[in-house]
Each structure stands twice: as C-alpha cells, then as structure tokens.
Enzyme design. Structure first.
Site, PDB file in Angstrom:
ATOM      1  N   HIS A   1      24.054 186.638 -48.778  1.00 38.58           N
ATOM      2  CA  HIS A   1      24.611 185.288 -48.672  1.00 38.58           C
ATOM      3  C   HIS A   1      26.132 185.318 -48.492  1.00 38.58           C
ATOM      4  CE1 HIS A   1      25.230 181.038 -50.332  1.00 38.58           C
ATOM      5  NE2 HIS A   1      24.330 180.886 -49.361  1.00 38.58           N
TER       6      HIS A   1
ATOM      7  N   LYS B   1      29.878 185.640 -46.842  1.00 35.13           N
ATOM      8  CA  LYS B   1      30.566 185.267 -45.608  1.00 35.13           C
ATOM      9  C   LYS B   1      31.894 186.010 -45.606  1.00 35.13           C
ATOM     10  CE  LYS B   1      27.883 181.561 -46.692  1.00 35.13           C
ATOM     11  NZ  LYS B   1      27.249 181.348 -47.993  1.00 35.13           N
TER      12      LYS B   1
ATOM     13  N   ASP C   1      41.533 194.064 -39.003  1.00 34.91           N
ATOM     14  CA  ASP C   1      42.454 195.206 -39.086  1.00 34.91           C
ATOM     15  C   ASP C   1      42.834 195.601 -40.511  1.00 34.91           C
ATOM     16  OD1 ASP C   1      42.505 195.398 -36.341  1.00 34.91           O
ATOM     17  OD2 ASP C   1      44.323 194.198 -36.109  1.00 34.91           O
TER      18      ASP C   1
ATOM     19  N   HIS D   1      29.328 171.238 -49.742  1.00 34.78           N
ATOM     20  CA  HIS D   1      28.779 172.587 -49.672  1.00 34.78           C
ATOM     21  C   HIS D   1      29.714 173.627 -50.292  1.00 34.78           C
ATOM     22  CE1 HIS D   1      27.435 176.346 -47.491  1.00 34.78           C
ATOM     23  NE2 HIS D   1      26.267 175.854 -47.854  1.00 34.78           N
TER      24      HIS D   1
ATOM     25  N   LYS E   1      31.871 175.978 -52.919  1.00 31.21           N
ATOM     26  CA  LYS E   1      31.557 176.672 -54.168  1.00 31.21           C
ATOM     27  C   LYS E   1      32.889 177.054 -54.813  1.00 31.21           C
ATOM     28  CE  LYS E   1      28.344 178.024 -50.838  1.00 31.21           C
ATOM     29  NZ  LYS E   1      27.304 177.082 -51.005  1.00 31.21           N
TER      30      LYS E   1
ATOM     31  N   ASP F   1      40.653 175.627 -66.807  1.00 26.51           N
ATOM     32  CA  ASP F   1      41.931 175.180 -67.373  1.00 26.51           C
ATOM     33  C   ASP F   1      42.977 175.090 -66.262  1.00 26.51           C
ATOM     34  OD1 ASP F   1      40.721 175.106 -69.858  1.00 26.51           O
ATOM     35  OD2 ASP F   1      41.293 177.142 -70.360  1.00 26.51           O
TER      36      ASP F   1
END
Length: 476
Positions: free
Chosen positions: A220, A222, A227, A394, A396, A401
C-alpha cells in the site's frame, strides 16, 4: 465407476477428510493468527464448514508475510551490506528522540531520526503531482516509483509518458506496483514502459504459487525517489479521482509529503527491500545523504506484515498514550482494533483533545458502514468524531500535541494495522507541526461533528448492516 451402494460411503469419507483438513488448518491458525478473536473465528468456520473456510483461509487467513520475512532476513550479502552502509552513513545526522512516542516509533520502524532534512507539506492532488512531475523531469540518474494504484487515465497517461521520457534520456527507472490495487492496469500500458527500458514489476512477481494465493497482503506504499535527493510519500495514488475528476466523489482531500536530505536514503532502503523481494535484484543507487539548510528532523517509519509485531497498530496506540494536549487523526477508514480503541478512550478521558476526521462519503462500503458502530464506543468517552463534507477525505495524518506530526500511507483499520505494507514520515519540527495543525484546522472547518444518535436513530436494517460489516473488519 464406483458401485451405487458405495457412493454414500465415499461421500462420508470425503466429508470426514474435509473435516480432518479443516482441523489441521485450525492447528495452523492457533499457532499463527495474531489475535484471539481472529483465531476463534477461524476455528469455528474451519470446523463447521471446511469446504468453504479452507480456500478462504489460504487467501485471507494468514497474518504474517513469512516469505518476505525470510527474504529480508536472508543471507543476501548485498542487501544486508546496503542496509549497514546506509545506517553507518546516517549516523552523523542521527538525532535521538527526546519523547516516548518518538523512541517507540523509531524502534518499530527500525530507521533513525535524522537532522538536515527539508520537509514540504503537499496538500491535494494538483500541488502533489506538480511537485512529483517536477522531480521526475529533473532526474538525471534514476527514479524509484512504487504505487498501490496506478490507472490508465489522463493523469496515469501523463505519469507513464513522464517516466518514459526520462528512461529514453538515459535515466534508470524502477516501477513497482501492487497487482491487486492496480489490477485494471492494462498490459499495453506496461509494455510501453518496458519497451522504453523501464524496469517494471508487480509486488508479487517473485512469489511461489502458494504465496500468490495470499492476496490479502498488499503493498500500500506510495513512493517516488529521484536521484536519492528527493523523496515523496503520502496518501495519493496515480488516478484522475485523486485530482477531483471523479463525479462520484467530487473534490478529493489528500495529503502528501516531499522530503530532501538524509531521510531520502531511508525511503530508498524501504523501496529496495520491496524491489528485491519482487525481483531478486538490488539496483545501484546513491547512498550519500545531502544535508539541507532547513535542518528539519524527520524519521521514516516502514510497517507491514513482515514485522515481528503489529507495528502500525503500536505506533497509533503509542501516539494516543503519549498525547497530553491533543491527538488529531485524519483517516478515510475508522475501524480501530481493541488496543487502539482503548488508547483513544484513555487519551480522551485524561483530557486530551482527541479528534478523528473521517469522510462523509464512502468509497469502500464495508469500512464506511463499520465506522458507525464505533460512535457508541468513542463519543461518550470524549472522543470527537467529525465527518468531512467538502468532497472525499483520503489523507492519513496524525498530530500529537504540538510535538509531532505524521504523514502516512496507513489508515486506521485492520488492513493497515496487520496486512498492508505501509510507510510514514514523522517529524517533531515545530514549523512543520504548525503547518499540519493549520491544515487540519481548515479540514475540521469543512466538517461536521458526529453524534451518537447519528447511528442509534438510524433504521434497524442500517444498524444491522453496520454490525455485520464490522464482523468482517479483519478482511475488509
């Protein structure tokens, strides 16, 4: 041909054999399934209906990706040397976290906090893809690319063409994708890339046939690395809906993270482990970290089913346990397990401002329905739930704090806790933490708080559907 009189005996023997096979699988479940609830569920189904449960168990029953564990801990001298060299080179940038949550996250991820980084918060698709394409076009030596979903649509075609252009210019391009998430990706799309010299592989390419049955384990992550200088991780896949072009969802709210500096070498190592698993190859990359004047501290936290424990579940639980003033979490899916749920309740009870931001719209019906069942277990304890109204949410993101911010690929559900390979970027940098806080303030402003009655006052059949959906949380 068997005698007609013997058919009942053969049927009976077949039924007995199936139940014996089911019992053998029960033994395997007892020894390997991580949760007692999951073990009991498999025991009941494997004994009662082995003809149905055994095939499902082969596909969805295991909670650890053993093959990947063996590959990562093998005597692959080249991969082990790379890991050792990277840790040695990062030592001059390493920073010891001064809080319990940072120390726990570093321990679980196995990669250090480093100074000398430059972090850029990327909000939504236009900003994210503009930055990614800029990095792709500027790459001179190599590109590392890993996405869960890649689609052959407008942005997917532009993405493919950008990678092909760099490959034709002599840049080494390594393209890894998840075969389940990208199951609609056409052969012609991949052939175009391969003909241009791009190294393409799906995550399960190197598995034995019995491992390929384990479609429950998904990559999952991404990742884009250019370089060894710039790295990208976060919530966005490659598809038009991530730019708000899908009429079902309208606007798409997501968050990505761009990094420069020593932390990029940590992202590379995560990619190389996945690439090595899929291809048995270790590309020649640049492993010398470049310090940036922004001098921001960051850590890369990879988690997944090859870990000895449920690492992402422990990261989220520790975030809740360490929060004193606030814990803000944005996730498209809210299906916490018992440990995370208890930690959220405890944080709210002791006075922390615990807010969970989830979407109003559904992209996966079962997880959307499951979230309703947690209203009664969170809101009365002081946890504030919000439904995002301005398109589909979508992202995450976690904020603890005023100390730590996290941009991740991982959700608050069993799949991210135990089944998916994920990657997160964590930082205590006050400037970046402030940017995340401001971003989430805006998101809460585009949301509405949830009440318990929003679930309890719904029709009986809706509430029943939600309860049934929650029972299927382990495989959603």
């Amino acid at each position: 041909m068997p005698d007609l009189h013997s058919i009942p005996y053969l049927v009976g023997a077949g039924i007995v054999l199936l139940h014996v096979i089911g019992i053998l699988h029960v033994i395997h479940a007892i020894m390997t399934v991580r949760t007692s609830q999951g073990t009991i569920a498999w025991m009941v189904s494997l004994i009662a209906a082995p003809w149905i449960a055994v095939p499902i168990y082969w596909v969805a029953g295991r909670s650890r990706f053993s093959g990947y564990v063996r590959a990562r801990r093998s005597d692959d001298a080249e991969l082990l040397k790379l890991s050792d060299d990277m840790h040695r080179r990062l030592r001059e940038y390493e920073i010891k976290p001064d809080d319990a949550f940072g120390r726990a996250a570093q321990f679980l991820g196995g990669l250090p906090f480093t100074r000398g980084n430059e972090l850029t918060l990327l909000i939504d698709g236009e900003e994210t893809f503009e930055s990614i394409f800029k990095a792709i076009h500027a790459a001179e030596k190599y590109l590392l690319v890993n996405f869960f979903i890649v689609k052959n649509d407008r942005i997917g075609t532009r993405f493919k063409d950008a990678l092909i252009a760099r490959a034709k210019a002599g840049v080494q391009v390594y393209f890894l994708f998840d075969e389940i998430g990208s199951h609609r990706l056409s052969r012609s799309y991949l052939n175009e890339m391969k003909e241009a010299g791009i190294h393409c592989s799906h995550f399960g390419a190197n598995r034995h046939w019995w491992s390929r049955l384990q479609i429950n384990f998904r990559n999952h992550r991404k990742i884009v690395v250019a370089d060894g200088k710039e790295g990208f991780i976060g919530g966005l896949n490659v598809g038009d809906e991530y730019l708000g072009r899908d009429q079902r969802f309208g606007a798409w709210r997501d968050t990505h993270l761009k990094l420069k500096g020593p932390s990029v070498q940590a992202i590379q190592l995560v990619f190389i482990e996945d690439w090595n698993w899929a291809t048995d190859e270790v590309p020649d990359l640049e492993w010398t970290g470049q310090e940036h004047t922004a001098d921001q501290v960051a850590a890369i936290i990879p988690t997944g089913p090859a870990d000895p424990a449920d690492s992402w579940q422990l990261v989220v639980a520790e975030a809740a346990n360490s929060a004193q003033e606030r814990l803000w979490i944005a996730s498209p899916y809210f299906v916490p397990d018992g440990g995370v749920l208890t930690a959220l309740q405890a944080a709210a009870i002791r006075g922390a401002d615990v807010r969970i931001l989830i979407p109003e719209k559904a992209d996966h019906l079962l997880v959307w329905l499951s979230a309703f069942t947690y209203y009664e277990q969170t809101i009365p304890f002081g946890v504030k739930l919000y439904r995002f109204k301005k398109g589909f949410l979508h992202q995450k993101v976690i904020l603890v704090d005023n100390k730590l911010a996290c941009v991740s690929t991982a959700n608050l559900d069993n799949r991210s806790f135990r089944l998916n390979f994920e990657i997160s970027g964590l930082t205590p940098d006050p400037v970046f933490v402030g940017e995340v806080a401001e971003m989430l303030e805006n998101d809460f402003g585009n949301s509405e708080p949830v009440k318990v009655s929003d679930f309890t006052a719904r029709a009986f059949w809706f509430r029943l559907a939600c309860r049934v959906a929650r029972l299927m949380a382990p495989v959603q």
